[in-house]
Design an enzyme around this catalytic site. Structure first.
Site, PDB file in Angstrom:
ATOM      1  N   ARG A  10       0.850  -1.198   0.000  1.00 17.88           N
ATOM      2  CA  ARG A  10       0.000   0.000   0.000  1.00 17.88           C
ATOM      3  C   ARG A  10       0.887   1.250   0.000  1.00 17.88           C
ATOM      4  NH1 ARG A  10       2.550   2.268   3.043  1.00 17.88           N
ATOM      5  NH2 ARG A  10       2.525   2.448   5.298  1.00 17.88           N
ATOM      6  N   GLY A 100      10.968  -3.462   3.746  1.00 18.24           N
ATOM      7  CA  GLY A 100      11.477  -2.438   4.659  1.00 18.24           C
ATOM      8  C   GLY A 100      11.560  -1.065   4.023  1.00 18.24           C
ATOM      9  N   GLY A 102       8.704   0.983   3.630  1.00 15.91           N
ATOM     10  CA  GLY A 102       7.540   1.802   3.964  1.00 15.91           C
ATOM     11  C   GLY A 102       6.348   1.560   3.047  1.00 15.91           C
ATOM     12  N   ASP A 146      -2.602   0.174   7.556  1.00 13.67           N
ATOM     13  CA  ASP A 146      -1.958  -0.633   6.513  1.00 13.67           C
ATOM     14  C   ASP A 146      -2.725  -1.932   6.273  1.00 13.67           C
ATOM     15  OD1 ASP A 146      -0.095   1.377   6.557  1.00 13.67           O
ATOM     16  OD2 ASP A 146       1.168   0.341   8.004  1.00 13.67           O
ATOM     17  N   TYR A 194       8.742   5.983  16.378  1.00  9.74           N
ATOM     18  CA  TYR A 194       7.305   5.762  16.144  1.00  9.74           C
ATOM     19  C   TYR A 194       6.567   5.604  17.481  1.00  9.74           C
ATOM     20  CZ  TYR A 194       2.991   3.850  14.167  1.00  9.74           C
ATOM     21  OH  TYR A 194       1.673   3.645  13.821  1.00  9.74           O
TER      22      TYR A 194
HETATM   23  C1  GLA Z   1       3.042   2.907   9.767  1.00  7.51           C
HETATM   24  C2  GLA Z   1       2.021   2.184  10.643  1.00  7.51           C
HETATM   25  C3  GLA Z   1       0.615   2.742  10.391  1.00  7.51           C
HETATM   26  C4  GLA Z   1       0.572   4.256  10.469  1.00  7.51           C
HETATM   27  C5  GLA Z   1       1.703   4.888   9.653  1.00  7.51           C
HETATM   28  C6  GLA Z   1       1.787   6.386   9.852  1.00  7.51           C
HETATM   29  O1  GLA Z   1       2.819   2.614   8.423  1.00  7.51           O
HETATM   30  O2  GLA Z   1       2.025   0.798  10.403  1.00  7.51           O
HETATM   31  O3  GLA Z   1      -0.286   2.157  11.309  1.00  7.51           O
HETATM   32  O4  GLA Z   1       0.613   4.696  11.791  1.00  7.51           O
HETATM   33  O5  GLA Z   1       2.968   4.315   9.972  1.00  7.51           O
HETATM   34  O6  GLA Z   1       0.686   7.014   9.303  1.00  7.51           O
END
Ligand code: GLA
Length: 331
Positions: A10, A100, A102, A146, A194
């Site tokens: 995604r 890895g 994103g 996600d 995070y």
């Molecule tokens: C990662 C996490 C998501 C979301 C994004 C930031 O992808 O898995 O749940 O918090 O970061 O928007």
């Protein structure tokens, strides 16, 4: 029984770091896939991946998925522990989702494994199950965006998701809009800031109540400067998602691009999840004729940037299409 499953990656177009406070996000499932081929049955989960040197071999009863070896097995073990499947699966995985980077390679792995193991139930429950699996396996308190994007993708559409109601509204991606992803750097959210951001949002909510309902003036009332910045990002980002959905609906791509770039600036200055390299790339993209807007996408601290452009504008990066969510192809 022979099974083939595909699970897409995604990209998030807008609505970053809002999901874990029940906010709004707008990702789309993309035409990059993790594919599972094998046989359901037996009492073990045995998988080989073309991208991992060591295979995994797991029992169906797992108490501590976070201890599974090799490391990639933890994501699968998390699903097994949460799902408690009746049957195992023996097969192979291949992927063209960069790992890895994103683009949710780990979530595609988890949603795909659940389907390969015979998950039956709603898409929302699948997203919840794999979110718990991810949180247990990685120890990172990630949100549900996600998993929900991967499970509920709709071809040709971005997904307006309310992460509190867990409602998904597909919004058509206009034909004259190209979505381009550029890879910046490998990263993992494990050990990143995070979890600090999630904790900061909890601290904000202890002061002003649920962030998904908060206004800019609620955010401004916070005296702690760091918490105020975080709250200002989240409240404005939720507004931007609404405005972005409207811009897509009305075909106002200039406005859609402006909102995306504003979102990046907010992540850079207020939420502090961007990096200098990502900022440079976004700045250069935004100065390129034909680019409506650009931003970092996903958790940040590396990963990818996404640009919204006129078709054919950029020669570097992956042009991605919105696709259907994870599904069993043959069973
Ligand atoms: C990662 C996490 C998501 C979301 C994004 C930031 O992808 O898995 O749940 O918090 O970061 O928007």
């Amino acid at each position: 029984m022979s099974v083939r499953v595909v699970a897409p990656g995604r990209v998030n177009l807008i609505g970053e770091h809002t999901d874990y406070t029940g906010g709004l996000v707008m990702p789309m499932a993309i035409d990059r896939y993790t594919e599972f081929k094998g046989d359901r049955g037996g009492d073990r989960v045995q998988l080989r991946s073309f991208d991992e040197p060591d295979p995994l071999d797991l029992p169906l009863h797992i108490d501590h998925p976070e201890l599974a070896e090799p490391a990639w097995a933890r994501y699968v073990a998390g699903v097994v522990a949460e799902m408690r499947p009746e049957e195992g699966f023996v097969g192979r995985i291949s992927t063209d989702i960069p790992i890895g980077a994103g683009l949710s390679s780990s979530h595609a792995l988890q949603v795909g494994v659940a389907l390969a193991l015979g998950y039956r139930g709603s898409i929302i429950e699948l997203a919840r199950l794999t979110q718990r699996a991810e949180n247990r396996a990685s120890g990172v308190p990630t949100g549900i965006m996600d998993q929900l994007a991967i499970a509920s993708g709709v071809r040709g559409h971005a997904l307006l998701i309310d992460c509190d109601a867990l409602s998904v509204e597909p919004i058509p991606v206009p034909d004259d809009l190209e979505v381009v992803v550029q890879f910046i750097a490998h990263r993992t959210l494990v050990g990143s800031e995070y979890a600090d951001r999630v904790a900061e949002c909890r601290a904000v909510e202890a002061i002003i109540g649920p962030l998904r309902e908060a206004t800019e003036s609620d955010a401004r009332s916070i005296t702690d400067p760091v918490l105020r910045m975080r709250a200002l990002h989240v409240t404005a980002e939720n507004q931007r998602v609404r405005a972005f959905a409207e811009a897509l609906r009305s075909g106002d791509l200039v406005d859609a691009g402006r909102l995306v770039t504003e979102g990046h600036d907010s992540l850079r200055l207020l939420y502090e999840t961007s990096t200098p390299v990502m900022d440079d790339v976004v700045q250069r993209l935004c100065a390129t004729p034909g680019v409506y807007g650009a931003r970092m996408t996903g958790g940040g601290f590396g990963g990818c940037v996404v640009a919204l452009t006129e078709p054919g504008t950029l020669s570097h990066g992956w042009v991605v299409q919105a696709v259907d969510g994870a599904h069993v192809v043959e069973a």
